[in-house]
Design a protein around this motif. Structure first.
Motif, PDB file in Angstrom:
ATOM      1  N   ALA A 124       0.832  -1.208   0.000  1.00 58.32           N
ATOM      2  CA  ALA A 124       0.000   0.000   0.000  1.00 58.32           C
ATOM      3  C   ALA A 124       0.863   1.253   0.000  1.00 58.32           C
ATOM      4  O   ALA A 124       0.545   2.247  -0.670  1.00 58.32           O
ATOM      5  CB  ALA A 124      -0.929  -0.009   1.213  1.00 58.32           C
ATOM      6  N   SER A 125       1.948   1.223   0.746  1.00 62.39           N
ATOM      7  CA  SER A 125       2.860   2.368   0.776  1.00 62.39           C
ATOM      8  C   SER A 125       3.490   2.601  -0.584  1.00 62.39           C
ATOM      9  O   SER A 125       3.589   3.741  -1.057  1.00 62.39           O
ATOM     10  CB  SER A 125       3.957   2.136   1.825  1.00 62.39           C
ATOM     11  OG  SER A 125       3.413   2.020   3.112  1.00 62.39           O
ATOM     12  N   MET A 126       3.915   1.528  -1.217  1.00 66.50           N
ATOM     13  CA  MET A 126       4.581   1.645  -2.512  1.00 66.50           C
ATOM     14  C   MET A 126       3.651   2.272  -3.551  1.00 66.50           C
ATOM     15  O   MET A 126       4.065   3.130  -4.341  1.00 66.50           O
ATOM     16  CB  MET A 126       5.046   0.255  -2.971  1.00 66.50           C
ATOM     17  CG  MET A 126       5.838   0.252  -4.269  1.00 66.50           C
ATOM     18  SD  MET A 126       6.495  -1.393  -4.639  1.00 66.50           S
ATOM     19  CE  MET A 126       4.996  -2.337  -4.777  1.00 66.50           C
ATOM     20  N   LEU A 127       2.373   1.873  -3.548  1.00 63.10           N
ATOM     21  CA  LEU A 127       1.424   2.406  -4.512  1.00 63.10           C
ATOM     22  C   LEU A 127       1.014   3.846  -4.199  1.00 63.10           C
ATOM     23  O   LEU A 127       0.553   4.565  -5.090  1.00 63.10           O
ATOM     24  CB  LEU A 127       0.180   1.519  -4.551  1.00 63.10           C
ATOM     25  CG  LEU A 127       0.380   0.093  -5.073  1.00 63.10           C
ATOM     26  CD1 LEU A 127      -0.902  -0.709  -4.951  1.00 63.10           C
ATOM     27  CD2 LEU A 127       0.869   0.101  -6.515  1.00 63.10           C
ATOM     28  N   SER A 128       1.191   4.272  -2.959  1.00 65.02           N
ATOM     29  CA  SER A 128       0.743   5.610  -2.546  1.00 65.02           C
ATOM     30  C   SER A 128       1.836   6.666  -2.653  1.00 65.02           C
ATOM     31  O   SER A 128       1.525   7.867  -2.602  1.00 65.02           O
ATOM     32  CB  SER A 128       0.237   5.555  -1.095  1.00 65.02           C
ATOM     33  OG  SER A 128      -0.777   4.604  -0.934  1.00 65.02           O
ATOM     34  N   CYS A 129       3.090   6.258  -2.775  1.00 64.70           N
ATOM     35  CA  CYS A 129       4.198   7.215  -2.719  1.00 64.70           C
ATOM     36  C   CYS A 129       4.153   8.233  -3.857  1.00 64.70           C
ATOM     37  O   CYS A 129       4.296   9.442  -3.627  1.00 64.70           O
ATOM     38  CB  CYS A 129       5.529   6.471  -2.746  1.00 64.70           C
ATOM     39  SG  CYS A 129       5.945   5.669  -1.194  1.00 64.70           S
ATOM     40  N   VAL A 130       4.006   7.751  -5.087  1.00 66.10           N
ATOM     41  CA  VAL A 130       4.047   8.659  -6.232  1.00 66.10           C
ATOM     42  C   VAL A 130       2.905   9.667  -6.206  1.00 66.10           C
ATOM     43  O   VAL A 130       3.140  10.878  -6.368  1.00 66.10           O
ATOM     44  CB  VAL A 130       4.060   7.860  -7.557  1.00 66.10           C
ATOM     45  CG1 VAL A 130       3.889   8.797  -8.747  1.00 66.10           C
ATOM     46  CG2 VAL A 130       5.375   7.090  -7.684  1.00 66.10           C
ATOM     47  N   PRO A 131       1.642   9.246  -5.987  1.00 60.35           N
ATOM     48  CA  PRO A 131       0.585  10.257  -5.855  1.00 60.35           C
ATOM     49  C   PRO A 131       0.860  11.260  -4.740  1.00 60.35           C
ATOM     50  O   PRO A 131       0.603  12.455  -4.887  1.00 60.35           O
ATOM     51  CB  PRO A 131      -0.668   9.427  -5.560  1.00 60.35           C
ATOM     52  CG  PRO A 131      -0.390   8.095  -6.153  1.00 60.35           C
ATOM     53  CD  PRO A 131       1.075   7.878  -5.961  1.00 60.35           C
ATOM     54  N   VAL A 170       2.934   8.823   2.906  1.00 63.32           N
ATOM     55  CA  VAL A 170       2.814  10.279   3.002  1.00 63.32           C
ATOM     56  C   VAL A 170       3.886  10.857   3.908  1.00 63.32           C
ATOM     57  O   VAL A 170       4.566  11.829   3.562  1.00 63.32           O
ATOM     58  CB  VAL A 170       1.410  10.670   3.507  1.00 63.32           C
ATOM     59  CG1 VAL A 170       1.350  12.167   3.793  1.00 63.32           C
ATOM     60  CG2 VAL A 170       0.354  10.290   2.480  1.00 63.32           C
ATOM     61  N   VAL A 171       4.068  10.265   5.082  1.00 60.94           N
ATOM     62  CA  VAL A 171       4.987  10.859   6.042  1.00 60.94           C
ATOM     63  C   VAL A 171       6.427  10.774   5.557  1.00 60.94           C
ATOM     64  O   VAL A 171       7.222  11.706   5.759  1.00 60.94           O
ATOM     65  CB  VAL A 171       4.825  10.211   7.438  1.00 60.94           C
ATOM     66  CG1 VAL A 171       5.366   8.797   7.476  1.00 60.94           C
ATOM     67  CG2 VAL A 171       5.522  11.055   8.499  1.00 60.94           C
ATOM     68  N   TRP A 172       6.795   9.675   4.879  1.00 63.21           N
ATOM     69  CA  TRP A 172       8.172   9.573   4.391  1.00 63.21           C
ATOM     70  C   TRP A 172       8.401  10.447   3.164  1.00 63.21           C
ATOM     71  O   TRP A 172       9.448  11.096   3.039  1.00 63.21           O
ATOM     72  CB  TRP A 172       8.509   8.105   4.089  1.00 63.21           C
ATOM     73  CG  TRP A 172       8.776   7.323   5.325  1.00 63.21           C
ATOM     74  CD1 TRP A 172       7.880   6.623   6.070  1.00 63.21           C
ATOM     75  CD2 TRP A 172      10.020   7.192   6.007  1.00 63.21           C
ATOM     76  NE1 TRP A 172       8.474   6.061   7.165  1.00 63.21           N
ATOM     77  CE2 TRP A 172       9.810   6.389   7.150  1.00 63.21           C
ATOM     78  CE3 TRP A 172      11.304   7.665   5.752  1.00 63.21           C
ATOM     79  CZ2 TRP A 172      10.821   6.060   8.039  1.00 63.21           C
ATOM     80  CZ3 TRP A 172      12.325   7.336   6.644  1.00 63.21           C
ATOM     81  CH2 TRP A 172      12.080   6.546   7.764  1.00 63.21           C
ATOM     82  N   THR A 173       7.440  10.494   2.258  1.00 69.13           N
ATOM     83  CA  THR A 173       7.596  11.309   1.053  1.00 69.13           C
ATOM     84  C   THR A 173       7.591  12.792   1.386  1.00 69.13           C
ATOM     85  O   THR A 173       8.518  13.538   1.044  1.00 69.13           O
ATOM     86  CB  THR A 173       6.464  10.993   0.056  1.00 69.13           C
ATOM     87  OG1 THR A 173       6.554   9.624  -0.334  1.00 69.13           O
ATOM     88  CG2 THR A 173       6.581  11.868  -1.173  1.00 69.13           C
ATOM     89  N   VAL A 174       6.556  13.257   2.068  1.00 66.95           N
ATOM     90  CA  VAL A 174       6.415  14.678   2.374  1.00 66.95           C
ATOM     91  C   VAL A 174       7.414  15.098   3.449  1.00 66.95           C
ATOM     92  O   VAL A 174       7.995  16.188   3.392  1.00 66.95           O
ATOM     93  CB  VAL A 174       4.975  15.001   2.812  1.00 66.95           C
ATOM     94  CG1 VAL A 174       4.819  16.483   3.112  1.00 66.95           C
ATOM     95  CG2 VAL A 174       3.989  14.569   1.735  1.00 66.95           C
ATOM     96  N   PRO A 180       8.316  15.165 -13.541  1.00 65.38           N
ATOM     97  CA  PRO A 180       9.608  15.403 -14.195  1.00 65.38           C
ATOM     98  C   PRO A 180      10.783  14.674 -13.575  1.00 65.38           C
ATOM     99  O   PRO A 180      11.789  14.447 -14.250  1.00 65.38           O
ATOM    100  CB  PRO A 180       9.784  16.931 -14.085  1.00 65.38           C
ATOM    101  CG  PRO A 180       8.880  17.355 -12.987  1.00 65.38           C
ATOM    102  CD  PRO A 180       7.723  16.414 -13.020  1.00 65.38           C
ATOM    103  N   VAL A 181      10.693  14.294 -12.298  1.00 65.05           N
ATOM    104  CA  VAL A 181      11.838  13.643 -11.684  1.00 65.05           C
ATOM    105  C   VAL A 181      12.139  12.299 -12.332  1.00 65.05           C
ATOM    106  O   VAL A 181      13.255  11.786 -12.238  1.00 65.05           O
ATOM    107  CB  VAL A 181      11.589  13.470 -10.164  1.00 65.05           C
ATOM    108  CG1 VAL A 181      10.657  12.309  -9.896  1.00 65.05           C
ATOM    109  CG2 VAL A 181      12.902  13.287  -9.420  1.00 65.05           C
ATOM    110  N   ALA A 190       9.344  10.479  -3.173  1.00 62.69           N
ATOM    111  CA  ALA A 190       8.296   9.508  -3.503  1.00 62.69           C
ATOM    112  C   ALA A 190       8.920   8.294  -4.186  1.00 62.69           C
ATOM    113  O   ALA A 190       8.621   7.143  -3.856  1.00 62.69           O
ATOM    114  CB  ALA A 190       7.242  10.147  -4.398  1.00 62.69           C
ATOM    115  N   VAL A 191       9.807   8.560  -5.149  1.00 61.77           N
ATOM    116  CA  VAL A 191      10.508   7.466  -5.826  1.00 61.77           C
ATOM    117  C   VAL A 191      11.347   6.685  -4.824  1.00 61.77           C
ATOM    118  O   VAL A 191      11.378   5.451  -4.818  1.00 61.77           O
ATOM    119  CB  VAL A 191      11.387   8.021  -6.966  1.00 61.77           C
ATOM    120  CG1 VAL A 191      12.275   6.926  -7.551  1.00 61.77           C
ATOM    121  CG2 VAL A 191      10.513   8.628  -8.068  1.00 61.77           C
TER     122      VAL A 191
END
Length: 487
Positions: free
Chosen positions: A78-85, A136-140, A270-271, A425-426
């Motif tokens: 679930a985390s993997m699929l949510s990171c990019v959005p 969310v918490v790791w990406t943001v 773009p990343v 996110a990546v």
């Protein structure tokens, strides 16, 4: 809370306490608290999950390992699929705070379901919500750190943050095991809800530096105004230590140029155009391996300890302490070393030294002298933890450095805001891919070839990742550049 104001207002009143709320220390503490909460609640469940499955759900002992691995994999998937959005949304919004708070709502829903769930389906749903929150918490959160300190202090900042959150990793399995045994699951989740309240208040209070700048407030006066502006925008600058100590590979500016007229889907994210570079790909490989290693320990150690020594939830939780304690003690030192000496030595040393105790984890066995075997297992886990502490920041620092160089030479491609939320996110996708593969790999290998051979396979993967790190992280080694006539 981050606040914007109408430019027509002559003298907008800044939010109460804006100086301490937008200080570097408070922002990093808030991110650290968010990551701490995520890992604390994750670690709180790991040692008691087999016992919840047995006592609450009635899962047979023969199926405990597979069900535990499935629940761990659901979180990671679930985390993997949510990171990019999450990364795309965070880079497009004016503030990082809103998605940061949204992640906490998902974590609250997860905790409620874990507390009340009486079926496998509800436990799976709870882990999915927990995975979304983690993404969310790791990406943001990591993007907010980069916005706050810039690349020149990223290594020591991340080392310090990982040191803080490793407290949660160390304490939560022990607390989870102790409290579950003494007072039951209700007391375990009471701790979780209390921590969520503190986390919510800190996330609500934080004011980003870009918001404080709108009021003409310089929170860190020791930093020059132009340097602070570059840090807030995530821009590379000529004096960045990362750029100054970059290898001869970095002098070839053309390798950082992105061709114009990119497809629409690339311009929206773009990343992704940076992922062609082997250094960034290797950095993601390091992230995958680091997460895979931790998740394999999470999935297999409680069950192995129960089979060898008859450990209950309390004892299984305590067994995680020697593995995670070095992350607490050595994290800042390892991060500082990465800032000074670069990512290549830390990653190479971490992976190569980790392979040795992994190979030796086959030696502890059930015997009449169980105390000495437990000490042996604990000592090997301590050595694993020392090696893992070297791997906490190289992937994040190298990823930030490579994208910083791309952003420096391709401003038109990336737009006005640097793509660090997208980058992390990546990076989070890579980590959660490791967290997804690890439990499934642990279940398959442990059941088919045994615990010792499972760790031998993982040791081989570490040696391979160490070799890739030596070749690519931080640029090609001078030996290889010399052979190509580059030095």
């Amino acid at each position: 809370m981050s606040t914007s104001h109408d430019s027509s207002s002559p003298s907008p009143k800044p939010p109460t306490g804006i100086r301490w709320r937008s200080s570097t220390l408070f922002i990093l503490s808030t991110v650290g608290m968010g990551l701490f909460t995520d890992l604390f609640l994750y670690g709180l469940i790991v040692p008691i999950m087999p016992f919840i499955l047995r006592d609450r759900i009635g899962v047979p002992h023969s199926q405990i390992q597979s069900h535990t691995s499935i629940l761990l994999a659901c979180y990671a998937g679930a985390s993997m699929l949510s990171c990019v959005p999450a990364g795309i949304i965070a880079d497009r919004l004016a503030t990082r705070q809103l998605p940061f708070l949204g992640g906490l709502v998902a974590l609250l829903a997860s905790t409620v379901l874990l507390f009340a769930g009486r079926s496998i389906g509800l436990l799976i749903l709870a882990r999915v919500f927990q995975g979304i929150s983690g993404a969310v918490v790791w990406t943001v959160g990591l993007a907010l750190v980069m916005d706050t300190v810039g690349s020149e202090r990223l290594g020591v900042a991340m080392g310090s943050i990982f040191s803080i959150i490793s407290v949660g990793q160390v304490v939560s399995p022990v607390l989870g095991g102790v409290v579950y045994k003494k007072a039951g699951s209700g007391a375990v989740f009471a701790m979780a809800f209390g921590l969520l309240v503190v986390d919510f208040l800190m996330r609500l209070a934080v004011v980003e530096k870009s918001a404080s700048a709108e009021y003409g407030i310089v929170v860190d006066p020791s930093a020059p105004a132009d340097e602070a502006e570059n840090q807030n925008n995530g821009e590379a600058n000529e004096e960045s230590p990362l750029l100054r100590k970059s290898s001869d590979d970095d002098n070839d500016i053309e390798q950082w140029k992105i061709p114009p007229n990119q497809p629409t889907w690339v311009r929206r994210f773009p990343v992704i155009s940076c992922l062609k570079h082997p250094r960034l790909l290797t950095a993601q490989g390091v992230a995958i391996m680091q997460a895979l290693l931790l998740s394999i320990f999470d999935a297999s150690l409680p069950t192995e300890a129960h089979d060898l020594f008859g450990f209950d939830s309390l004892q299984a939780g305590i067994l995680f302490a020697p593995l995670l304690l070095p992350l607490l003690l050595l994290g800042p030192l390892a991060g500082k070393a990465v800032d000074i000496y670069g990512v290549k030595p830390a990653s190479l040393l971490g992976f190569t030294t980790l392979s040795i105790p992994l190979l030796l984890l086959r030696t502890p066995h059930a015997s009449s002298d169980s105390f000495s075997e437990i000490l042996k297992l604990s000592a090997l886990l301590l050595l694993c933890g020392c090696s893992l502490s070297l791997l906490s920041s190289p992937s994040i620092v190298e990823s930030g450095h490579v994208v910083e160089l791309y952003y420096r030479y391709n401003r038109a491609h990336f737009g006005s805001r640097s793509p660090y939320a997208q980058l992390y996110a990546v990076n989070s996708v890579a980590s959660y891919l490791g967290l997804t593969i690890g439990p499934l790999m642990a279940a398959a290998l442990r059941e088919s070839v045994g615990y010792g051979n499972m760790n031998a396979v993982v040791a081989g993967l570490c040696l391979g990742m160490g070799a890739l790190s030596w070749v690519y992280l931080g640029g090609k080694p001078r030996m290889l550049l010399w052979k190509r006539g580059r030095v």
